[in-house]
Design an enzyme around this catalytic site. Sequence first.
Site, PDB file in Angstrom:
ATOM      1  N   GLU A   1      30.225   8.795   7.933  1.00 34.13           N
ATOM      2  CA  GLU A   1      29.478   9.995   8.316  1.00 34.13           C
ATOM      3  C   GLU A   1      29.206  10.882   7.090  1.00 34.13           C
ATOM      4  OE1 GLU A   1      27.709  11.114  10.503  1.00 34.13           O
ATOM      5  OE2 GLU A   1      27.765  13.292  10.460  1.00 34.13           O
TER       6      GLU A   1
ATOM      7  N   TRP B   1       4.311  13.218  13.809  1.00 32.34           N
ATOM      8  CA  TRP B   1       5.125  12.405  12.905  1.00 32.34           C
ATOM      9  C   TRP B   1       4.472  11.023  12.950  1.00 32.34           C
ATOM     10  CZ3 TRP B   1       8.450   8.080  12.980  1.00 32.34           C
ATOM     11  CH2 TRP B   1       9.380   8.001  11.943  1.00 32.34           C
TER      12      TRP B   1
ATOM     13  N   LYS C   1      14.254  14.683  14.157  1.00 37.77           N
ATOM     14  CA  LYS C   1      15.468  15.045  14.883  1.00 37.77           C
ATOM     15  C   LYS C   1      15.734  14.084  16.029  1.00 37.77           C
ATOM     16  CE  LYS C   1      19.009  17.593  15.955  1.00 37.77           C
ATOM     17  NZ  LYS C   1      20.233  17.372  15.147  1.00 37.77           N
TER      18      LYS C   1
ATOM     19  N   GLU D   1      21.144  11.866   3.639  1.00 40.39           N
ATOM     20  CA  GLU D   1      19.966  12.315   4.399  1.00 40.39           C
ATOM     21  C   GLU D   1      19.461  13.688   3.962  1.00 40.39           C
ATOM     22  OE1 GLU D   1      20.217  12.876   8.693  1.00 40.39           O
ATOM     23  OE2 GLU D   1      22.318  13.404   8.543  1.00 40.39           O
TER      24      GLU D   1
ATOM     25  N   CYS E   1       7.233  13.742  16.935  1.00 43.92           N
ATOM     26  CA  CYS E   1       6.136  14.609  17.369  1.00 43.92           C
ATOM     27  C   CYS E   1       6.605  15.665  18.373  1.00 43.92           C
ATOM     28  CB  CYS E   1       5.061  13.777  18.040  1.00 43.92           C
ATOM     29  SG  CYS E   1       4.470  12.427  17.047  1.00 43.92           S
TER      30      CYS E   1
ATOM     31  N   ASN F   1       2.905  12.349  22.434  1.00 42.75           N
ATOM     32  CA  ASN F   1       4.137  11.868  21.791  1.00 42.75           C
ATOM     33  C   ASN F   1       4.392  10.464  22.316  1.00 42.75           C
ATOM     34  OD1 ASN F   1       4.403  14.406  20.812  1.00 42.75           O
ATOM     35  ND2 ASN F   1       6.328  14.887  21.859  1.00 42.75           N
ATOM     36  N   GLY F   2       4.821   9.567  21.443  1.00 41.90           N
ATOM     37  CA  GLY F   2       5.126   8.204  21.885  1.00 41.90           C
ATOM     38  C   GLY F   2       4.205   7.196  21.233  1.00 41.90           C
TER      39      GLY F   2
ATOM     40  N   HIS G   1      37.025  -5.541  -3.648  1.00 40.36           N
ATOM     41  CA  HIS G   1      36.363  -6.809  -3.346  1.00 40.36           C
ATOM     42  C   HIS G   1      34.892  -6.797  -3.751  1.00 40.36           C
ATOM     43  CE1 HIS G   1      39.904  -8.290  -1.321  1.00 40.36           C
ATOM     44  NE2 HIS G   1      39.985  -7.144  -0.667  1.00 40.36           N
TER      45      HIS G   1
ATOM     46  N   ARG H   1      11.970  18.999  14.534  1.00 36.18           N
ATOM     47  CA  ARG H   1      11.954  17.612  14.989  1.00 36.18           C
ATOM     48  C   ARG H   1      11.433  16.664  13.903  1.00 36.18           C
ATOM     49  NH1 ARG H   1      11.689  17.119  20.811  1.00 36.18           N
ATOM     50  NH2 ARG H   1      10.488  15.223  20.591  1.00 36.18           N
TER      51      ARG H   1
ATOM     52  N   LYS I   1      25.533  12.006   5.766  1.00 30.00           N
ATOM     53  CA  LYS I   1      25.154  13.415   5.629  1.00 30.00           C
ATOM     54  C   LYS I   1      24.583  13.666   4.240  1.00 30.00           C
ATOM     55  CE  LYS I   1      25.050  15.231   8.853  1.00 30.00           C
ATOM     56  NZ  LYS I   1      25.253  14.192   9.769  1.00 30.00           N
TER      57      LYS I   1
END
Length: 607
Positions: A480, A75, A602, A487, A2, A101-102, A503, A27, A484
């Site tokens: 990484e 969000w 974000k 996402e 948010c 927010n929260g 394996h 965000r 990338k």
Amino acid sequence: MCGIVGYVGRKAATPILLEGLKKLEYRGYDSAGVAVWNGEKIEVEKAKGRLRVLVEKTDNGAFPVGSAGIGHTRWSTHGKPSDINSHPQTSGTGRTAVVHNGIIENYMELKEYLASQGVTFVSETDTEVVAHLFEHYYKGDLLEAAERVASVLEGSYALGILVADHPDTLVAMRHDSPLIIGLGEDENFIASDVTAILEHTRSVYYIEDKEIAILTGASVEVYDQHSRRVKKTPSHIDWDVQAAEKGGYEHFMLKEIMEQPAAVQATISPRIKNGRVELEIPLSDEDIRSFDRIYIAACGSAYYVGCAAARVLETLLHIPVLTQLASEFRYQSPLVDERTLVIIISQSGETADSRAALREAKRLGARTLAIVNVVGSAIAKEADMSLYTWAGPEIAVATTKAYSTQLAALYLLGIRMAEARGTVTPERYGELVAAVEALPGLIEKTLGIKEQTQQLASRWFSAEHVFFIGRGIDYAVSLEGALKLKEISYTMSEAYAAGELKHGPISLIVDGTPVIAVISDNRLFEKTLSNIKEVSARGASVAAIVCESARDISGEGVTPLTIPDCEPLFAASLSVIPLQLLSYYIASLKGCDIDKPRNLAKSVTVE
Ligand code: M6R
């Protein structure tokens, strides 16, 4: 997650709020709204979906008309994305509007109490409780009402509140969620993130936990939880407006990939003086020698930075370095005491899981060091010491330049600590410093691989699965690379330690399966090449990131992506570049919303 923006002054608030919300889009959000005092009442406009829906609904900001208001991008946590669940949430009379927010953890309890007082609720959100609660406690004094609200809320919040009785005033308060006040001339702002107000002011107050601010266009008063006036000193934000703009690039992600040489340069150059690493953290040689182990805790890409850095630090310092997912840190019974250095890595400095790991580390008695990008963020403030990465604002959800600057900061830390512990010779020290100083130029050179990654992307973009393999630091980089790709392009991608394929995962390799191998250290070349041959024999389409000095493997049916030679300990800084570009171009060919991938935020401020 948010985002909050608020304005009070003489100008039309709605266009300022909408512009601010636009800057917060990165965000991640699923709905947006504004509440503005229109001279008669608080007028609220909200819309599920992209901000452009709200922009249309307000006729491009033409209404609500007024010069005090609050805006929000939501969000979802409590209740699905919908117009009703969007913020601002209002009290039953509509005389109090709140953006939040929260997460209010005791909202059910508070809801039951308010319901017993005759309050009815229209949304599924925890935020609506705050609006009703504020009105319930409000007896003419904004500060008093805000304090009473703060005294009963449990959880995390950054709140912006507009009350009809004081139409030229905003209330702002926070606990465990960031909130800043922007200071202007005859106008003031609130924001969850500096980018929202950067074009209006660079002078800000950071609001601390449990502080309450009362703002008009002409004044800002900040109080602590005991109603004592707090004297604040404004901080200056160096980030410029252009840094938060696309600057001709189609996406922030590509712009930020290209900014990596400069970002790494900005992170290292102030810390290397006359060939010596000098860090601005209070860590004496004696402190450094007292550590018998290091833990690194972080999330997502920052965790993968930690995986690569652990190999570097262990090699340089000759002590165990363990990297853990911050969200798991508390559940792993970490062997942490006063002889442990715990490093928390975070771009945003607000990631809830990383903050929780930091608190746990402090509780266990460790010295804590934060590697953080956002100045003044919660993690930076709570840790014993902070080493800032100077990446500038990172807007794309997929991190690139923050990742690279985190690595660079950790290399410097490793060199500094190795010197203090006497685990490198003076010659090796000099070599390592020179190798770090060479990185910006080498990253620049590596970016020249753009066209080749574009070509590879055009061959692979329709693949359903992509595999990444590597050994040692290259395995960390593979992790990484796979993150990338998944996402931003929604392609199933997995990273495996190259030797681990046989394996189990090798059963997934069929004709045409794309496999990308990372071999940035020639000492591992033959071993990883044998793993390449195993997958090639089963029909995989293979590309390999290899050093300039490596043996040519194009004759073996492998597409080479060549990076410059560099100090193997620091090679993650180069080998990650083709993987960032490959993900970017695959996502672009698939038509994905690259800067704002679905479901992602974000900064992840919930656990
Ligand atoms: O702000 P942080 O560095 O603490 O964020 C950690 C992760 O959420 C972040 O790295 C995430 O994995 C990125 N989207 C990866 O590109």
